[in-house]
Design a protein around this motif. Structure first.
Motif, PDB file in Angstrom:
ATOM      1  N   THR A  15       0.854  -1.180   0.000  1.00 29.48           N
ATOM      2  CA  THR A  15       0.000   0.000   0.000  1.00 29.48           C
ATOM      3  C   THR A  15       0.894   1.235   0.000  1.00 29.48           C
ATOM      4  OG1 THR A  15      -0.156   0.293   2.393  1.00 29.48           O
ATOM      5  CG2 THR A  15      -1.635  -1.331   1.389  1.00 29.48           C
ATOM      6  N   ASN A  16       0.282   2.407   0.093  1.00 27.64           N
ATOM      7  CA  ASN A  16       1.082   3.630   0.141  1.00 27.64           C
ATOM      8  C   ASN A  16       1.957   3.694   1.380  1.00 27.64           C
ATOM      9  OD1 ASN A  16       0.132   4.662  -2.280  1.00 27.64           O
ATOM     10  ND2 ASN A  16      -1.619   5.668  -1.318  1.00 27.64           N
ATOM     11  N   SER A  17       1.509   3.044   2.466  1.00 31.43           N
ATOM     12  CA  SER A  17       2.226   3.189   3.729  1.00 31.43           C
ATOM     13  C   SER A  17       2.704   1.879   4.347  1.00 31.43           C
ATOM     14  CB  SER A  17       1.337   3.911   4.753  1.00 31.43           C
ATOM     15  OG  SER A  17       0.144   3.181   4.987  1.00 31.43           O
ATOM     16  N   LYS A  18       2.212   0.731   3.867  1.00 28.91           N
ATOM     17  CA  LYS A  18       2.526  -0.534   4.502  1.00 28.91           C
ATOM     18  C   LYS A  18       2.937  -1.596   3.481  1.00 28.91           C
ATOM     19  CE  LYS A  18       1.253   0.842   8.655  1.00 28.91           C
ATOM     20  NZ  LYS A  18       2.244   1.076   9.735  1.00 28.91           N
ATOM     21  N   THR A  19       3.858  -2.461   3.917  1.00 24.27           N
ATOM     22  CA  THR A  19       4.206  -3.662   3.164  1.00 24.27           C
ATOM     23  C   THR A  19       3.729  -4.862   3.964  1.00 24.27           C
ATOM     24  OG1 THR A  19       6.166  -2.638   2.185  1.00 24.27           O
ATOM     25  CG2 THR A  19       6.064  -5.044   2.171  1.00 24.27           C
ATOM     26  N   ILE A  20       2.897  -5.672   3.337  1.00 23.90           N
ATOM     27  CA  ILE A  20       2.304  -6.839   3.989  1.00 23.90           C
ATOM     28  C   ILE A  20       2.788  -8.089   3.272  1.00 23.90           C
ATOM     29  CG2 ILE A  20       0.143  -8.008   4.590  1.00 23.90           C
ATOM     30  CD1 ILE A  20      -1.201  -5.193   4.338  1.00 23.90           C
ATOM     31  N   LEU A  21       3.271  -9.066   4.023  1.00 27.79           N
ATOM     32  CA  LEU A  21       3.652 -10.358   3.460  1.00 27.79           C
ATOM     33  C   LEU A  21       2.762 -11.438   4.045  1.00 27.79           C
ATOM     34  CD1 LEU A  21       7.580 -10.351   3.445  1.00 27.79           C
ATOM     35  CD2 LEU A  21       6.057 -10.263   1.471  1.00 27.79           C
ATOM     36  N   ILE A  22       2.311 -12.327   3.182  1.00 27.10           N
ATOM     37  CA  ILE A  22       1.536 -13.494   3.610  1.00 27.10           C
ATOM     38  C   ILE A  22       2.383 -14.733   3.388  1.00 27.10           C
ATOM     39  CG2 ILE A  22      -0.572 -14.841   3.284  1.00 27.10           C
ATOM     40  CD1 ILE A  22      -1.931 -12.361   2.201  1.00 27.10           C
ATOM     41  N   ILE A 119       8.419 -31.887  16.510  1.00 25.57           N
ATOM     42  CA  ILE A 119       7.215 -31.371  15.864  1.00 25.57           C
ATOM     43  C   ILE A 119       6.370 -30.664  16.912  1.00 25.57           C
ATOM     44  CG2 ILE A 119       5.105 -31.957  14.626  1.00 25.57           C
ATOM     45  CD1 ILE A 119       6.605 -34.306  13.376  1.00 25.57           C
ATOM     46  N   ILE A 120       6.131 -29.362  16.696  1.00 26.79           N
ATOM     47  CA  ILE A 120       5.387 -28.550  17.642  1.00 26.79           C
ATOM     48  C   ILE A 120       4.008 -28.262  17.055  1.00 26.79           C
ATOM     49  CG2 ILE A 120       5.326 -26.390  18.927  1.00 26.79           C
ATOM     50  CD1 ILE A 120       8.373 -26.251  18.580  1.00 26.79           C
ATOM     51  N   TYR A 121       2.971 -28.648  17.769  1.00 28.38           N
ATOM     52  CA  TYR A 121       1.597 -28.416  17.320  1.00 28.38           C
ATOM     53  C   TYR A 121       1.287 -26.922  17.341  1.00 28.38           C
ATOM     54  CZ  TYR A 121      -3.525 -28.402  17.423  1.00 28.38           C
ATOM     55  OH  TYR A 121      -4.842 -28.156  17.172  1.00 28.38           O
ATOM     56  N   MET A 122       0.703 -26.425  16.268  1.00 29.60           N
ATOM     57  CA  MET A 122       0.455 -25.003  16.133  1.00 29.60           C
ATOM     58  C   MET A 122      -1.024 -24.653  15.998  1.00 29.60           C
ATOM     59  SD  MET A 122       3.201 -23.270  16.450  1.00 29.60           S
ATOM     60  CE  MET A 122       4.980 -23.467  16.404  1.00 29.60           C
ATOM     61  N   GLY A 123      -1.896 -25.504  16.526  1.00 28.68           N
ATOM     62  CA  GLY A 123      -3.316 -25.187  16.489  1.00 28.68           C
ATOM     63  C   GLY A 123      -3.938 -25.476  15.133  1.00 28.68           C
ATOM     64  N   MET A 124      -5.011 -24.769  14.846  1.00 28.79           N
ATOM     65  CA  MET A 124      -5.769 -25.005  13.623  1.00 28.79           C
ATOM     66  C   MET A 124      -5.188 -24.194  12.460  1.00 28.79           C
ATOM     67  SD  MET A 124      -8.276 -27.082  14.338  1.00 28.79           S
ATOM     68  CE  MET A 124      -9.596 -26.801  13.157  1.00 28.79           C
ATOM     69  N   PRO A 125      -5.174 -24.768  11.257  1.00 26.71           N
ATOM     70  CA  PRO A 125      -4.832 -23.985  10.065  1.00 26.71           C
ATOM     71  C   PRO A 125      -5.989 -23.069   9.690  1.00 26.71           C
ATOM     72  CG  PRO A 125      -5.546 -26.149   9.414  1.00 26.71           C
ATOM     73  CD  PRO A 125      -5.552 -26.152  10.919  1.00 26.71           C
ATOM     74  N   ALA A 126      -5.703 -22.088   8.869  1.00 30.69           N
ATOM     75  CA  ALA A 126      -6.743 -21.124   8.512  1.00 30.69           C
ATOM     76  C   ALA A 126      -6.510 -20.571   7.116  1.00 30.69           C
ATOM     77  CB  ALA A 126      -6.766 -19.972   9.523  1.00 30.69           C
ATOM     78  N   GLY A 127      -7.548 -19.953   6.603  1.00 36.35           N
ATOM     79  CA  GLY A 127      -7.447 -19.075   5.451  1.00 36.35           C
ATOM     80  C   GLY A 127      -7.592 -17.652   5.938  1.00 36.35           C
ATOM     81  N   ILE A 128      -7.303 -16.695   5.079  1.00 33.08           N
ATOM     82  CA  ILE A 128      -7.330 -15.285   5.476  1.00 33.08           C
ATOM     83  C   ILE A 128      -8.157 -14.478   4.492  1.00 33.08           C
ATOM     84  CG2 ILE A 128      -5.938 -13.201   5.775  1.00 33.08           C
ATOM     85  CD1 ILE A 128      -3.605 -15.037   6.571  1.00 33.08           C
ATOM     86  N   LEU A 129      -9.091 -13.712   5.029  1.00 39.21           N
ATOM     87  CA  LEU A 129      -9.769 -12.670   4.276  1.00 39.21           C
ATOM     88  C   LEU A 129      -9.168 -11.338   4.695  1.00 39.21           C
ATOM     89  CD1 LEU A 129     -13.476 -13.840   4.546  1.00 39.21           C
ATOM     90  CD2 LEU A 129     -12.292 -13.414   2.385  1.00 39.21           C
ATOM     91  N   LEU A 130      -8.696 -10.574   3.726  1.00 39.61           N
ATOM     92  CA  LEU A 130      -8.113  -9.271   3.991  1.00 39.61           C
ATOM     93  C   LEU A 130      -8.940  -8.216   3.257  1.00 39.61           C
ATOM     94  CD1 LEU A 130      -5.868  -7.417   5.080  1.00 39.61           C
ATOM     95  CD2 LEU A 130      -4.522  -8.010   3.042  1.00 39.61           C
ATOM     96  N   PHE A 131      -9.504  -7.302   4.022  1.00 37.12           N
ATOM     97  CA  PHE A 131     -10.307  -6.218   3.471  1.00 37.12           C
ATOM     98  C   PHE A 131      -9.446  -4.957   3.531  1.00 37.12           C
ATOM     99  CE2 PHE A 131     -12.877  -9.292   5.735  1.00 37.12           C
ATOM    100  CZ  PHE A 131     -13.853  -9.652   4.808  1.00 37.12           C
ATOM    101  N   ILE A 132      -9.002  -4.486   2.378  1.00 35.89           N
ATOM    102  CA  ILE A 132      -8.004  -3.421   2.371  1.00 35.89           C
ATOM    103  C   ILE A 132      -8.196  -2.510   1.161  1.00 35.89           C
ATOM    104  CG2 ILE A 132      -6.333  -4.950   1.217  1.00 35.89           C
ATOM    105  CD1 ILE A 132      -4.125  -3.523   2.870  1.00 35.89           C
ATOM    106  N   GLU A 133      -8.293  -1.235   1.424  1.00 29.60           N
ATOM    107  CA  GLU A 133      -8.416  -0.210   0.380  1.00 29.60           C
ATOM    108  C   GLU A 133      -9.489  -0.554  -0.660  1.00 29.60           C
ATOM    109  OE1 GLU A 133      -4.650   0.960  -1.250  1.00 29.60           O
ATOM    110  OE2 GLU A 133      -3.864   1.570   0.695  1.00 29.60           O
ATOM    111  N   GLY A 134     -10.626  -0.999  -0.164  1.00 34.09           N
ATOM    112  CA  GLY A 134     -11.767  -1.268  -1.025  1.00 34.09           C
ATOM    113  C   GLY A 134     -11.774  -2.611  -1.716  1.00 34.09           C
TER     114      GLY A 134
END
Length: 227
Positions: A15-22, A119-134
């Protein structure tokens, strides 16, 4: 805003102000164009705890005291590594200064394997919804096909979806194409394929199966065309 793909499941949003990595799996990712030394994200979003998704999170996050947003158990473990985290969980949403994040179901596993083969258990896996700049961006993480994807698409009209097609560990091309019919995104980008021999796929097979969505097959470093 620029949305780009960087091999395996790595997505960057600038974005203009942030860098996001997934899911910033860089070292060990033979398909990425990124280098850890050159990346300094403000935000890191993680879908689950497998090494090929957590990747270089700890090193990257410490550069600029980045905020790491992840499922609860994974976030807690990362906080013990000295990383600033915000834990969330499936079904939960939160507004941040850069946008809104919501975690969805994913049918997969989630564990981290240490250098000592612990092997360390890390809980549940997930998907991501990102609502950003419309825009609404959906990163499915690693998942099988499941029918509640219809609800995700109905409740949250998706502009860009990143879906795994590698098979073996996740959906293959056929199931991923069915997922597109459930989610109804405007644009879909295939991810999580060709990084390792068990997930070698021809993304054009997926593209040929998809109806009523624009498929963009991207090489590492290429941007999503949202125009």
């Amino acid at each position: 805003m620029e949305i780009s793909y960087h091999g395996h499941s790595v997505v960057k949003i600038q974005t203009n102000s942030k860098t996001i990595l997934i899911d910033p799996f860089i070292n060990g990712n033979g398909l990425t164009d990124l280098q850890v030394a050159q990346e300094a994200p403000d935000i890191i979003l993680l879908t689950h705890g497998h090494n090929d998704h957590v990747g270089d999170t700890v090193e990257l996050a410490k550069k600029k005291d980045a905020l790491v947003i992840a499922p609860n158990e994974l976030a807690n473990w990362l906080s013990w590594q000295g990383v600033k985290t915000h834990p969330m969980h499936i079904g939960g949403a939160k507004e941040f200064e850069f946008g809104k994040v919501k975690f969805t179901q994913a049918f997969h596993g989630s564990s981290y394997t240490t250098e000592n083969n612990e092997i360390i258990y890390m809980g549940m896996p997930a998907g991501i919804l990102l609502f950003i700049e419309g825009l609404t961006i959906y990163h499915a993480g690693d998942t099988a096909l499941y029918s509640d994807m219809k609800l995700i698409g109905e409740r949250h009209p998706i502009d860009v979806a990143f879906l795994p097609i590698g098979d073996n560990f996740t959906m293959g091309p056929e199931d991923a194409a069915c997922a597109v019919s459930f989610l109804k995104p405007k644009i879909v980008v295939p991810v999580h394929y060709n990084t390792f021999p068990p997930i070698e796929q021809d993304p054009q097979i997926f593209a040929d199966l998809v109806q009523n969505a624009e498929v963009q097959i991207l090489k590492a470093g290429e941007k999503v065309n949202c125009s």
